[in-house]
Each structure stands twice: as C-alpha cells, then as structure tokens.
Design an enzyme around this catalytic site. Structure first.
Site, PDB file in Angstrom:
ATOM      1  N   TYR A 176       0.833  -1.197   0.000  1.00 51.58           N
ATOM      2  CA  TYR A 176       0.000   0.000   0.000  1.00 51.58           C
ATOM      3  C   TYR A 176       0.871   1.252   0.000  1.00 51.58           C
ATOM      4  O   TYR A 176       1.754   1.415   0.845  1.00 51.58           O
ATOM      5  CB  TYR A 176      -0.913   0.034   1.216  1.00 51.58           C
ATOM      6  CG  TYR A 176      -1.939  -1.074   1.285  1.00 51.58           C
ATOM      7  CD1 TYR A 176      -2.301  -1.811   0.157  1.00 51.58           C
ATOM      8  CD2 TYR A 176      -2.559  -1.388   2.496  1.00 51.58           C
ATOM      9  CE1 TYR A 176      -3.234  -2.822   0.229  1.00 51.58           C
ATOM     10  CE2 TYR A 176      -3.509  -2.401   2.572  1.00 51.58           C
ATOM     11  CZ  TYR A 176      -3.833  -3.117   1.436  1.00 51.58           C
ATOM     12  OH  TYR A 176      -4.768  -4.127   1.516  1.00 51.58           O
TER      13      TYR A 176
ATOM     14  N   SER B 273      -4.877 -14.042   3.014  1.00 50.32           N
ATOM     15  CA  SER B 273      -5.848 -13.200   2.325  1.00 50.32           C
ATOM     16  C   SER B 273      -6.035 -13.719   0.908  1.00 50.32           C
ATOM     17  O   SER B 273      -5.100 -14.270   0.295  1.00 50.32           O
ATOM     18  CB  SER B 273      -5.357 -11.749   2.300  1.00 50.32           C
ATOM     19  OG  SER B 273      -6.313 -10.888   1.711  1.00 50.32           O
ATOM     20  N   ASN B 274      -7.251 -13.560   0.395  1.00 56.39           N
ATOM     21  CA  ASN B 274      -7.576 -13.974  -0.974  1.00 56.39           C
ATOM     22  C   ASN B 274      -7.376 -15.473  -1.188  1.00 56.39           C
ATOM     23  O   ASN B 274      -6.933 -15.905  -2.252  1.00 56.39           O
ATOM     24  CB  ASN B 274      -6.747 -13.161  -1.982  1.00 56.39           C
ATOM     25  CG  ASN B 274      -7.009 -11.677  -1.889  1.00 56.39           C
ATOM     26  OD1 ASN B 274      -8.133 -11.225  -2.065  1.00 56.39           O
ATOM     27  ND2 ASN B 274      -5.972 -10.909  -1.582  1.00 56.39           N
TER      28      ASN B 274
ATOM     29  N   PHE C 102     -13.602  -4.463   1.650  1.00 54.71           N
ATOM     30  CA  PHE C 102     -14.563  -3.849   0.729  1.00 54.71           C
ATOM     31  C   PHE C 102     -16.007  -4.038   1.215  1.00 54.71           C
ATOM     32  O   PHE C 102     -16.891  -4.449   0.447  1.00 54.71           O
ATOM     33  CB  PHE C 102     -14.423  -4.395  -0.692  1.00 54.71           C
ATOM     34  CG  PHE C 102     -13.181  -3.972  -1.420  1.00 54.71           C
ATOM     35  CD1 PHE C 102     -12.425  -2.898  -0.984  1.00 54.71           C
ATOM     36  CD2 PHE C 102     -12.757  -4.664  -2.546  1.00 54.71           C
ATOM     37  CE1 PHE C 102     -11.271  -2.506  -1.653  1.00 54.71           C
ATOM     38  CE2 PHE C 102     -11.604  -4.279  -3.240  1.00 54.71           C
ATOM     39  CZ  PHE C 102     -10.864  -3.197  -2.782  1.00 54.71           C
TER      40      PHE C 102
ATOM     41  N   LEU D  85     -18.229  -1.937   1.807  1.00 58.96           N
ATOM     42  CA  LEU D  85     -19.151  -0.998   1.175  1.00 58.96           C
ATOM     43  C   LEU D  85     -19.154  -1.132  -0.347  1.00 58.96           C
ATOM     44  O   LEU D  85     -19.627  -0.247  -1.054  1.00 58.96           O
ATOM     45  CB  LEU D  85     -18.795   0.436   1.585  1.00 58.96           C
ATOM     46  CG  LEU D  85     -18.908   0.719   3.081  1.00 58.96           C
ATOM     47  CD1 LEU D  85     -18.439   2.136   3.406  1.00 58.96           C
ATOM     48  CD2 LEU D  85     -20.341   0.509   3.564  1.00 58.96           C
TER      49      LEU D  85
ATOM     50  N   LYS E  95     -23.587   7.188  -2.537  1.00 66.74           N
ATOM     51  CA  LYS E  95     -23.084   8.369  -3.250  1.00 66.74           C
ATOM     52  C   LYS E  95     -23.142   8.223  -4.770  1.00 66.74           C
ATOM     53  O   LYS E  95     -22.917   9.193  -5.498  1.00 66.74           O
ATOM     54  CB  LYS E  95     -21.664   8.683  -2.809  1.00 66.74           C
ATOM     55  CG  LYS E  95     -20.624   7.618  -3.134  1.00 66.74           C
ATOM     56  CD  LYS E  95     -19.287   7.996  -2.510  1.00 66.74           C
ATOM     57  CE  LYS E  95     -18.257   6.907  -2.670  1.00 66.74           C
ATOM     58  NZ  LYS E  95     -16.991   7.234  -1.957  1.00 66.74           N
TER      59      LYS E  95
END
Length: 306
Positions: A51, A146-147, A200, A202, A210
């Site tokens: 990141y 992860s994943n 994720f 949202l 939005k």
C-alpha cells in the site's frame, strides 16, 4: 465498540483499512484519521507492504507510535512491490519482508502477519515454516492469509506441523453485493476454527449511496476510474439491489452504510470488518455503523433482498 477475537488477539469489530495511506492520503492526514479512529474505539489497523509503495506502513507506524500498546497492527506481504521486491511466499522472502515491515511500522512485533495472496510457486508448508520461525522469534504474534479459496485454506491447515503456528484468519472480499464466499469459504472458516475478516464492506462505495443511477461517478471516487481489476459496478441490476437495501434500512430508521456493516457483523465467523477512510468523518461513520445489531430474522430478510 464491540471487540472480537482473531486467534489470541482482541480486535475492534470495525477495523481501519490503511490502503489509502501513502497514496491518496499524506502523512499529516493519516495522523488525523488514525486519531479519530482511536477516539471511536477502533483498535485494529490493517495495512500491507504494497500500500502506497510501502508508505502506508511508514505513515501508520508514525501515527500509532505513542499509542502502540493500545492497538493491534496487521500487515501483509507477498504482493510485488517493485522489481527488487517481487513478492511471493518463499521462506527467504518472508523473512526479509517481515524485517522491512517491522522497520517501517517502527515496532518490535507485528500482531497479525498475513500472506496477501497465494503463491503457486511455493509449497504452503514452506511458507508456514518460515512464519512459524517469526512467531517463535517473537517478531509476529499471529499469522493469517488473504484472498484464499476454501481448498487453499484446507491445504494450509493440513500442512501445519504439530505445535507450529497456523493461519488463524482469512481476509477476503465480502459484502452485501459480493457474496461468493458464502458457498465454500465461510463454511471452511467455521470448520477450521478460523476468523473471517471481510474487506470492501461498502462494495467500493456502492453501498454508501453516493452513486446514482444514470449519473457518472463523482470525480475522485473509486468507481470513477475502476480499472481492469474491478468489474463494472454501476449497473442497473446493482442499483436495483442497492435501492431495495436502502429502502429497507430507512424503514428501520438507519442508513444504507449502517446496514452494510450490521449485516456483516451478524455473519458467523466475522471478527473485524475492514473499511478504509479518506477523512476523519468517514472513520467516525464506519465506527458508528456497526452499533446496529440485527436479529436472525432481519438478516434473513436482507439476504432475500440481494
């Protein structure tokens, strides 16, 4: 803020995803967002060495320096950072990546160290052996992944040597709009006694309200330029679902964002819901959203809407 368990770690039900730090968010803004998250009861901070091209770890380490004892820091390794750091899960790379993350995070120990994605070129047993060495050395408290698919989770469990560290968690994509893991991964998580960490929550902003049907995505939002890694989200079918969910939430005196978090919190195995924030206000809203507790009957109703 409710707390739950990941292995021996106690974490807040809402965690702060730090993928924006070092890319969309500078060091000063990172301190503001982290400070608000702490004030809201968020104690779980999830980042990765990829990141912000490693800057997320640096910024997070600085922001948490004076309050390190109050928080749980999770980071990941295994994705390619650059040509010199190609990623993967070979033992030598695991060890070097961990040392680099410890320096950037300005800490003596990583609470949850996660393999960012499976490495088809390295036997999972070799990776687990290197991770167990880090746990034994006191540089890592718990390990996760992860994943991962259900098959990969079972393979990893079978490769654990008696008494050695095992993956206590898996962090995967899961939301009201993305429910693939319900078929196999979530049952595997339960069977293996692991914790589940959804990211994720949202749906890349689709569940914030939005985005509007027939209108272009607001400039600067994630879906304005989704890129090849993200399938089309602003479809009529998706808007149909979002509108049904929003109406249901409003009929229960809540917002769509509240519903997204509350639904995940009600799912078995979920330990902490990872949500990013680009402002202190977003961190506050995420923390407050998880205060809504749904009944099993309400969860069934919501499932029917999607």
């Amino acid at each position: 803020m409710e707390n739950r368990k990941i292995g021996n770690l106690e974490v807040s039900l809402v965690g702060l995803g730090c993928n924006n730090f070092g890319s969309r968010i500078d060091a000063e803004r990172t301190v503001e967002i982290v400070g608000t998250a702490l004030d809201c009861g968020i104690t779980f901070f999830d980042t990765s060495d990829i990141y912000g091209q490693t800057r997320s770890e640096e910024f997070l380490g600085t922001a948490l320096r004076k309050r390190r004892g109050e928080v749980v820091i999770a980071t990941k390794f295994g994705a390619q950072i650059d040509e010199d750091r190609p990623g993967g899960a070979a033992p030598a790379y695991v060890r070097s990546a961990c040392e680099a993350s410890l320096r950037r995070l300005d800490t003596d120990v990583i609470d949850l160290y996660q393999l960012h994605r499976p490495d088809p070129n390295t036997p999972i047993g070799d990776t687990l052996g290197a991770l167990d060495e880090l746990v034994t050395a006191g540089k890592v408290r718990e390990i996760g992944c992860s994943n991962f698919s259900a098959e990969q989770l079972r393979e990893a469990q079978q490769a654990v040597v008696d008494g050695a560290a095992r993956f206590v968690s898996v962090q995967n994509h899961y939301s009201l709009m993305h429910r693939d893991d319900e078929a196999e991964v979530l049952p595997a998580v339960t069977a293996l006694g692991m914790s589940y960490i959804p990211f994720f929550p949202l749906a890349n902003g689709l569940l914030t309200g939005k985005y509007r049907r027939g209108e272009p995505a607001p400039e600067g939002t994630r879906l304005a330029k989704p890129g090849p890694w993200l399938p089309p989200m602003l479809t009529d079918d998706n808007f149909d679902v979002v509108e049904r969910l929003a109406q249901w939430a409003e009929s229960h005196d809540h917002q769509l964002v509240d519903l997204a978090f509350a639904w995940l919190a009600a799912k078995a195995g979920v330990a902490s819901i990872i949500a990013g924030a680009t402002s202190p206000a977003q961190a506050l809203a995420n923390a407050q959203a998880a205060q809504w507790v749904l009944s099993s009957e309400e969860v069934a109703e919501i499932d029917g809407l999607t």
